[in-house]
Design an enzyme around this catalytic site. Structure first.
Site, PDB file in Angstrom:
ATOM      1  N   LYS A 112       0.818  -1.216   0.000  1.00 40.30           N
ATOM      2  CA  LYS A 112       0.000   0.000   0.000  1.00 40.30           C
ATOM      3  C   LYS A 112       0.855   1.271   0.000  1.00 40.30           C
ATOM      4  O   LYS A 112       0.383   2.339  -0.365  1.00 40.30           O
ATOM      5  CB  LYS A 112      -0.937  -0.014   1.197  1.00 40.30           C
ATOM      6  CG  LYS A 112      -1.787  -1.291   1.260  1.00 40.30           C
ATOM      7  CD  LYS A 112      -3.232  -1.028   1.289  1.00 40.30           C
ATOM      8  CE  LYS A 112      -4.187  -2.176   1.154  1.00 40.30           C
ATOM      9  NZ  LYS A 112      -3.746  -3.536   1.186  1.00 40.30           N
TER      10      LYS A 112
HETATM   11  C1  PLP Z   1      -4.526  -4.558   0.698  1.00 36.75           C
HETATM   12  C2  PLP Z   1      -3.773  -5.818   0.595  1.00 36.75           C
HETATM   13  C3  PLP Z   1      -4.094  -6.776  -0.369  1.00 36.75           C
HETATM   14  C4  PLP Z   1      -5.293  -6.626  -1.297  1.00 36.75           C
HETATM   15  O1  PLP Z   1      -5.140  -5.602  -2.236  1.00 36.75           O
HETATM   16  P1  PLP Z   1      -6.443  -4.988  -2.962  1.00 36.75           P
HETATM   17  O2  PLP Z   1      -5.944  -3.863  -3.758  1.00 36.75           O
HETATM   18  O3  PLP Z   1      -7.347  -4.548  -1.850  1.00 36.75           O
HETATM   19  O4  PLP Z   1      -7.040  -6.073  -3.757  1.00 36.75           O
HETATM   20  C5  PLP Z   1      -3.317  -7.909  -0.436  1.00 36.75           C
HETATM   21  N1  PLP Z   1      -2.293  -8.115   0.418  1.00 36.75           N
HETATM   22  C6  PLP Z   1      -1.944  -7.217   1.345  1.00 36.75           C
HETATM   23  C7  PLP Z   1      -0.815  -7.513   2.252  1.00 36.75           C
HETATM   24  C8  PLP Z   1      -2.665  -6.036   1.456  1.00 36.75           C
HETATM   25  O5  PLP Z   1      -2.323  -5.147   2.392  1.00 36.75           O
END
Ligand code: PLP
Length: 496
Positions: A112
């Protein structure tokens, strides 16, 4: 003014990227999208020998046409030049017959960071001198900390994070609770992630609440419903492809597959944007955990959230409403916003909808979907560590399992598996998988994994245990508006 963006639920809405980023969310409840993406073709040969930042500039200038070149350069510099622990930003590692794209080298060791180091910089360019913005974020764990790090101490912006009480890992909770900064607000809510997310959406649509806050204070979102967070994620699809070209694993123009551990569907949707813009992708392999609403959808065309919410070993993907799937429905229905609105109304009113067979067929052309159980998560982590000496976090392991299922029918196309978190963020499961030992304390588990694997612990995760807890609020899930109001007053009225 380039009014390039519209709403998934009303194509009469037209606004420039800057306004879409500031608002986060359309007043009709829809999400902002760029219509006719395939008009934004990127010339692949132009990207060869360019670094991450240079590739980012080319992609962002296409998707954010109302930002000037200088603004985009400044945003990229502030987002990526200092805060990642590798100059590649998103390095690729070869493991067995696939490639892992490591997206966790940013300041909070979660993928993120890539979107959330950039979004605040874009937001800064968008605000007029008198405008203030309070960022609202619902988090299943990783978004919260990444958003806090991106927004902290930025002028004219505040950030309030809601996370599910008992719904995040100990490390994730500590990462958030120890955040400093003069504009960061964090609280647990008594509810799960979907409660947090749907209440935040309701607050965005509560016009009387927004009026109460005053005309110069707007609310915006750091979740992947904000197009300003999604767009930076398009970049690493191109950048990883170019890394494979540079390593001579593929030739320019060759097709590749991407496997994406999926929750809110933001990450994989960014990949779809890349494909529409000219990246040669054969399939996106969408991987869910046992909250496998999407797997059922791919089999039946029915999206049904009326089912128990499960807490799994991959908590950042414990989601029943994949918000960004609405954006895919927009594109795959031929940009039919009335149709999307009808489906989303059904989802809200009865918790499910069924798409037309043509729409399902269009989706299946580009995407394959499967899921992994908790037991399979542990097995995958153990197996890949033992066989290939590569340590995956549980979310990446979800992807691994579904990737292997898919490869039974297509083992030839080069595969890139997106790794979304450092294994040190989810130490319980990782320790159990590779040490065959339940270690209750996250800190002890971290040390034990380090001793066994010699994999360095990211600095931010090694340090978090010694920092003071600055935020320990827990509130009722229907008290979120009151909480925001208090924090808006604290952040914007008292100081000025
Ligand atoms: C947010 C997240 C995901 C999922 O990503 P999306 O964009 O919501 O599909 C997968 N793995 C981790 C570790 C995350 O923090």
């Amino acid at each position: 003014m380039n009014k390039n963006y519209t709403s998934t639920r009303d194509n009469q809405v037209q606004l420039p990227a800057k306004a879409a980023i500031r608002k986060g969310f359309s007043d009709d409840g829809g999400l902002f999208v760029y219509p006719e993406l395939s008009k934004l073709k990127v010339e692949l040969s132009q990207l060869v020998h360019k670094n991450y930042q240079e590739i980012a500039k080319i992609i962002l200038m296409k998707l954010l046409p109302d930002f000037s070149e200088i603004q985009i350069e400044e945003c990229i510099k502030n987002a990526y030049n200092h805060s990642f622990d590798t100059s590649l930003i998103t390095p690729i590692k070869q493991v067995d017959n696939f490639n892992v794209l490591e997206l966790f080298h940013g300041p909070t060791s979660a993928f993120k960071d890539i979107g959330l180091q950039m979004l605040p910089q874009l937001m800064k360019q968008v605000l007029t001198p008198e405008q203030r913005v309070m960022i609202l974020t619902a988090t299943s764990g990783d978004t919260g900390k990444a958003a806090l790090e991106g927004f902290k101490n930025l002028e004219k912006m505040g950030i309030t994070v809601f996370y599910p009480h008992d719904g995040v890992s100990k490390i994730q909770q500590l990462q958030m609770q120890t955040t400093n900064g003069n504009n960061t607000e964090i609280t647990a809510i008594k509810g799960n992630f979907d409660d947090a997310q749907s209440n935040v959406k309701k607050i965005f649509n509560d016009q009387s609440f927004k009026q109460k806050l005053g005309e110069n204070i707007s609310l915006s979102s750091a979740n992947s419903i904000n197009i300003g967070r999604l767009i930076p994620q398009v970049v690493y699809y191109f950048a990883s492809y170019i890394q494979l070209v540079t390593k001579e694993q593929i030739k320019l123009g060759d097709q590749v597959n991407f496997t994406v551990p999926t929750g809110n569907f933001g990450d994989v949707l960014a990949g779809y944007y890349a494909k529409q813009m000219g990246l040669p992708v054969k399939k996106f392999i969408v991987a869910s955990n046992e909250n496998n609403v999407l797997t059922k959808f791919f089999q039946t065309g029915i999206y049904d959230r009326n089912r128990p919410f499960l807490k799994t070993f991959a908590p950042s993907m414990d989601i029943q409403i994949s918000s960004n799937f609405e954006r895919l429905l927009y594109y795959k229905s031929g940009e039919d916003t009335q149709y999307v609105k009808q489906l989303m109304d059904q989802l809200e009113n009865v918790g499910k909808y069924q798409v037309k067979p043509e729409v399902l067929a269009e989706i299946q052309k580009d995407f394959y979907c499967g899921y992994s159980t908790d037991e399979e998560i542990k097995q995958s982590i153990e197996q890949v560590y033992e066989q290939d000496n590569y340590l995956m976090d549980p979310h990446t392991a979800v992807g691994y399992k579904v990737m292997r299922d898919y490869q039974e029918n297509d083992s030839k196309t080069p595969m890139i598996l997106l790794s979304t978190a450092s294994p040190y963020k989810f130490t319980h499961v990782v320790a159990e998988a590779i040490l065959k030992q339940k270690i209750d304390d996250d800190f002890d588990a971290m040390q034990a994994i380090n001793k066994k694997t010699n994999l360095p612990i990211p600095k931010n995760l090694a340090e978090v245990w010694n920092l003071p807890v600055l935020h320990d609020d827990v509130i009722d899930k229907d008290k979120m508006e009151d909480y925001i109001q208090q924090k808006v007053e604290a952040d914007f009225y008292d100081k000025n």
